[in-house]
Design a protein around this motif. Sequence first.
Motif, PDB file in Angstrom:
ATOM      1  N   GLN A  24     136.342  -9.604 -71.728  1.00  0.00           N
ATOM      2  CA  GLN A  24     137.416  -8.809 -72.278  1.00  0.00           C
ATOM      3  C   GLN A  24     137.566  -9.264 -73.710  1.00  0.00           C
ATOM      4  OE1 GLN A  24     138.368  -6.562 -70.330  1.00  0.00           O
ATOM      5  NE2 GLN A  24     137.077  -7.230 -68.751  1.00  0.00           N
ATOM      6  N   PRO A  25     138.194  -8.540 -74.538  1.00  0.00           N
ATOM      7  CA  PRO A  25     138.189  -7.080 -74.558  1.00  0.00           C
ATOM      8  C   PRO A  25     136.835  -6.484 -74.477  1.00  0.00           C
ATOM      9  CG  PRO A  25     138.914  -7.881 -76.644  1.00  0.00           C
ATOM     10  CD  PRO A  25     138.721  -8.726 -75.944  1.00  0.00           C
ATOM     11  N   ILE A  27     143.242  -2.270 -81.702  1.00  0.00           N
ATOM     12  CA  ILE A  27     142.517  -2.901 -82.972  1.00  0.00           C
ATOM     13  C   ILE A  27     141.479  -1.823 -83.163  1.00  0.00           C
ATOM     14  CG2 ILE A  27     140.744  -4.702 -83.550  1.00  0.00           C
ATOM     15  CD1 ILE A  27     142.603  -6.506 -81.689  1.00  0.00           C
ATOM     16  N   TYR A  48     134.842  -3.981 -76.376  1.00  0.00           N
ATOM     17  CA  TYR A  48     134.724  -2.891 -77.668  1.00  0.00           C
ATOM     18  C   TYR A  48     133.336  -2.054 -77.574  1.00  0.00           C
ATOM     19  CZ  TYR A  48     138.340  -5.289 -79.976  1.00  0.00           C
ATOM     20  OH  TYR A  48     139.515  -5.786 -80.144  1.00  0.00           O
ATOM     21  N   LEU A  60     140.283 -12.013 -79.024  1.00  0.00           N
ATOM     22  CA  LEU A  60     140.506 -10.607 -79.054  1.00  0.00           C
ATOM     23  C   LEU A  60     139.602  -9.766 -79.660  1.00  0.00           C
ATOM     24  CD1 LEU A  60     144.490 -10.842 -79.059  1.00  0.00           C
ATOM     25  CD2 LEU A  60     142.823 -10.196 -77.099  1.00  0.00           C
ATOM     26  N   LEU A  61     138.742 -10.368 -80.652  1.00  0.00           N
ATOM     27  CA  LEU A  61     137.662  -9.858 -81.452  1.00  0.00           C
ATOM     28  C   LEU A  61     136.266  -9.966 -80.912  1.00  0.00           C
ATOM     29  CD1 LEU A  61     139.378 -10.449 -85.094  1.00  0.00           C
ATOM     30  CD2 LEU A  61     139.581  -8.667 -83.733  1.00  0.00           C
ATOM     31  N   ARG A  62     136.190 -10.426 -79.512  1.00  0.00           N
ATOM     32  CA  ARG A  62     135.017 -10.504 -79.127  1.00  0.00           C
ATOM     33  C   ARG A  62     134.265  -9.295 -79.059  1.00  0.00           C
ATOM     34  NH1 ARG A  62     134.569 -13.934 -74.659  1.00  0.00           N
ATOM     35  NH2 ARG A  62     136.585 -13.561 -73.953  1.00  0.00           N
ATOM     36  N   TRP A  92     145.196  -4.809 -76.753  1.00  0.00           N
ATOM     37  CA  TRP A  92     144.798  -5.146 -77.824  1.00  0.00           C
ATOM     38  C   TRP A  92     143.737  -4.257 -78.435  1.00  0.00           C
ATOM     39  CZ3 TRP A  92     147.429  -7.223 -81.544  1.00  0.00           C
ATOM     40  CH2 TRP A  92     148.612  -8.008 -81.327  1.00  0.00           C
ATOM     41  N   ARG A  93     142.701  -4.073 -77.488  1.00  0.00           N
ATOM     42  CA  ARG A  93     141.299  -3.374 -77.773  1.00  0.00           C
ATOM     43  C   ARG A  93     141.867  -2.003 -78.379  1.00  0.00           C
ATOM     44  NH1 ARG A  93     138.358  -0.798 -73.199  1.00  0.00           N
ATOM     45  NH2 ARG A  93     140.313   0.394 -73.732  1.00  0.00           N
ATOM     46  N   TYR A 117     133.706  -7.290 -81.224  1.00  0.00           N
ATOM     47  CA  TYR A 117     134.057  -6.050 -82.157  1.00  0.00           C
ATOM     48  C   TYR A 117     133.382  -5.888 -83.291  1.00  0.00           C
ATOM     49  CZ  TYR A 117     137.305  -4.121 -85.736  1.00  0.00           C
ATOM     50  OH  TYR A 117     137.883  -3.420 -86.692  1.00  0.00           O
ATOM     51  N   GLN A 177     128.469  -6.499 -75.008  1.00  0.00           N
ATOM     52  CA  GLN A 177     128.734  -7.292 -73.991  1.00  0.00           C
ATOM     53  C   GLN A 177     127.695  -7.737 -73.051  1.00  0.00           C
ATOM     54  OE1 GLN A 177     131.265  -7.473 -75.435  1.00  0.00           O
ATOM     55  NE2 GLN A 177     133.162  -7.955 -74.396  1.00  0.00           N
ATOM     56  N   ALA A 213     144.499  -7.656 -72.968  1.00  0.00           N
ATOM     57  CA  ALA A 213     143.208  -7.506 -73.932  1.00  0.00           C
ATOM     58  C   ALA A 213     143.008  -6.219 -74.124  1.00  0.00           C
ATOM     59  CB  ALA A 213     141.951  -8.254 -73.147  1.00  0.00           C
TER      60      ALA A 213
END
Lengths: 439, 439
Positions: free
Chosen positions: B384-385, A437, B387, A78-80, A433-434, A82, B392, A430
Amino acid sequence: MQASKIDLLIHCKWIIPIVPENQILENCSLAVDGEKIIGIYPQVEATKRFEATNIEHLNDHIVMPGLVNAHGHAAMSLLRGYADDLALRPWLEDHIWPAESRHLSEEFVTDGTKLAMAEMIASGTTCFADMYFFDDAIAQAVRTAGMRCQIGFTVLDFPTAYGKDADDYIHKGLKLNDKYSGHSQIKIACAPHAPYSVSDSAMQIVSTYANELDMAIHIHCQETAGEVAESVDQYGCRPLERLRNLGLLLPQTQLVHMTQLNSEDIKLVQDHNCHVVHCPESNLKLASGFCPVGQLMDAGINVALGTDGAASNNDLDLFGELRTAAMLAKAVSNDPTTLDAHAALRMATINGAKALGWDEEIGSLEVGKSADMIAIKTDSIPQQPLYNPQSQLVNTNVGHQVSHSWVAGKPLLADSELLTMNEQSLIQSANNWRNKISS
Amino acid sequence: MQASKIDLLIHCKWIIPIVPENQILENCSLAVDGEKIIGIYPQVEATKRFEATNIEHLNDHIVMPGLVNAHGHAAMSLLRGYADDLALRPWLEDHIWPAESRHLSEEFVTDGTKLAMAEMIASGTTCFADMYFFDDAIAQAVRTAGMRCQIGFTVLDFPTAYGKDADDYIHKGLKLNDKYSGHSQIKIACAPHAPYSVSDSAMQIVSTYANELDMAIHIHCQETAGEVAESVDQYGCRPLERLRNLGLLLPQTQLVHMTQLNSEDIKLVQDHNCHVVHCPESNLKLASGFCPVGQLMDAGINVALGTDGAASNNDLDLFGELRTAAMLAKAVSNDPTTLDAHAALRMATINGAKALGWDEEIGSLEVGKSADMIAIKTDSIPQQPLYNPQSQLVNTNVGHQVSHSWVAGKPLLADSELLTMNEQSLIQSANNWRNKISS
């Protein structure tokens, strides 16, 4: 001869069983009954021998053992992306830890672990070693997805939303170990976070339980030069030596990263029969250093492969990781024969199984082993021409060519579609969550 | 306001124009008329301004300049995976060169170049620099595919099926240069193979023509430690110094590989305004060494990116290459802030365009530039996600997510389908070559 009734027969263009070494079977079939592999035969013979409920024709495919991702923090998917391109300290202290401290919860762990498993299944991983918090939520998610997992309960000196101190983390972990004792696809390990984040007294408790319960130890170790220097400063010895003194270098110890090694370090690992988990992409991206894979393997040390978490990689594609590992090992050892294609495939399969103490069950396609296996399509342009299936698996980009996956005979992926998880709802989650976050 | 009639309007979720730096446009549209980009506007405004013959809705996509693969040997895709995990000398002398000497022909070059272009187009490359033999066959293949290409005619001291000596290679190359003079998508460069394979006298002829005709020079340089040591032995100086003495370090010189550099080498490149083409995956796989990308960029040197040939990589996915470049640069410089996502994207676009002398036409999405552009889907689990679109693109595996490609406004790829080449016949042809080459 009367045909035996079995559950599944897979006709394959190629089978790479991993054990025996360097074997490539052409036009053979793999027979599965219940959870187990019961045989590999030439296609014609297999068709006579078996009457299978399900038959798969994978005539453009390579079938091999499912990959073992031996280190990660699944929920961190989920922090990919970030926070990237930052030095380790500001990355952790100004971005990752604050985000975790705001959002770490059972829900975060459930959703993040599911997202990560979807990515892993679709790219060929059937078994993974995880190290995070809210471990029972991880276990529930793993059961839903049908994967195989070693869940390492993190032990830390400092508090998180999950635990208040080392005793608390250990207490929760042992409770989980009781709960999943005897489970065929879930194993609990003790995961002291790192030498620098766990005190001697907590380490000693870990050592006692690991010995008593024959529990695996999973620990980040000698990941950075700074960590080694601090240990010398604070404890008068390098981290590995300290772990040895505390009784933590055991045959079931999994040492993750290991980029800062001198010859005495390597000797210590060798003498204590510990396993090393190599995470090349994370090590490169965080500029941690280079794990001397060639030297470790020359010393007879078992080296497994891990992606690390998606916050520092940023993908969980173990085929991509093994390609990076194979290329990098050559450059680091200054020898292009280091970690050849077969050795790289072993690193991502049987070596991972050995590291997790699961090599009696998985890591190779052998009669009596669990039917944990994957199929990879080889019919696209980037795989042409195909001289050598092993080279194509390691040296071309095949993670997204994985078409089928089974764990203990149960299908998790067919024709590249996830069977146990809903892709659209994972993407939606996802996305939610983005928004949360980044707000 | 009356709407202007134009050829193509693309509505994009994100546009990354590369110039200006670090700009990410959301919900904008790109207007193309004929071969050129005529504007980028918010979607609502674009819809009012233009009446387009073709409209694309790419609402889950990133649109950016087509990638520039600044070094390769396209036809060698037919030798992908033919010989791996070998030391450089036996790899070349016992495998690659014998195979080439048996099979090098116009047909080999045509079929291999087509296979390579199909892979490049499908993974986002719109422009590539090639270095091989039978250059007119390469040019014909490039025209069929509709790509943009700098064809470097190889100059060697020894004979091949294509030429008998350096004079012959140069003569053929200059003829080709006349033929394609003024062609908008094909440029001819002079490609002396490497300092160790071309004599001083041939190098001097190259230098004369390069200066007279303002022709680019494309050369493998300081790829291995052995090459540097041999040069010191034979010529009393390092290869770069020899090239300088021979008048080959020009502002249009493209130095490929450059893994063995000391500070004087870097100074030489900087003083002569040459370009470096970094090929990280080939360098890793052949254990050639590490190009100090961070140091080169700090010195203001233009660093472009190349895949090298598929015999030493083994894929031509420039997104994969830029991911490797970004990770590796951090580890080599021991600094995780080196080559951030935007810098990596520039390396694969505008820097490549600069190296090939094509930066007035391509490398960024700016009004008046040629409409050489690609679209990448971002709707799958491994992205995903989301940011940060730049992160990406660089840090997840997106080569196979490329959905659209245009060169000079002409579509080469739509919804991941090749438009100018036939995938099945390419696969069949690769298969035939495999049978011939491995028999």
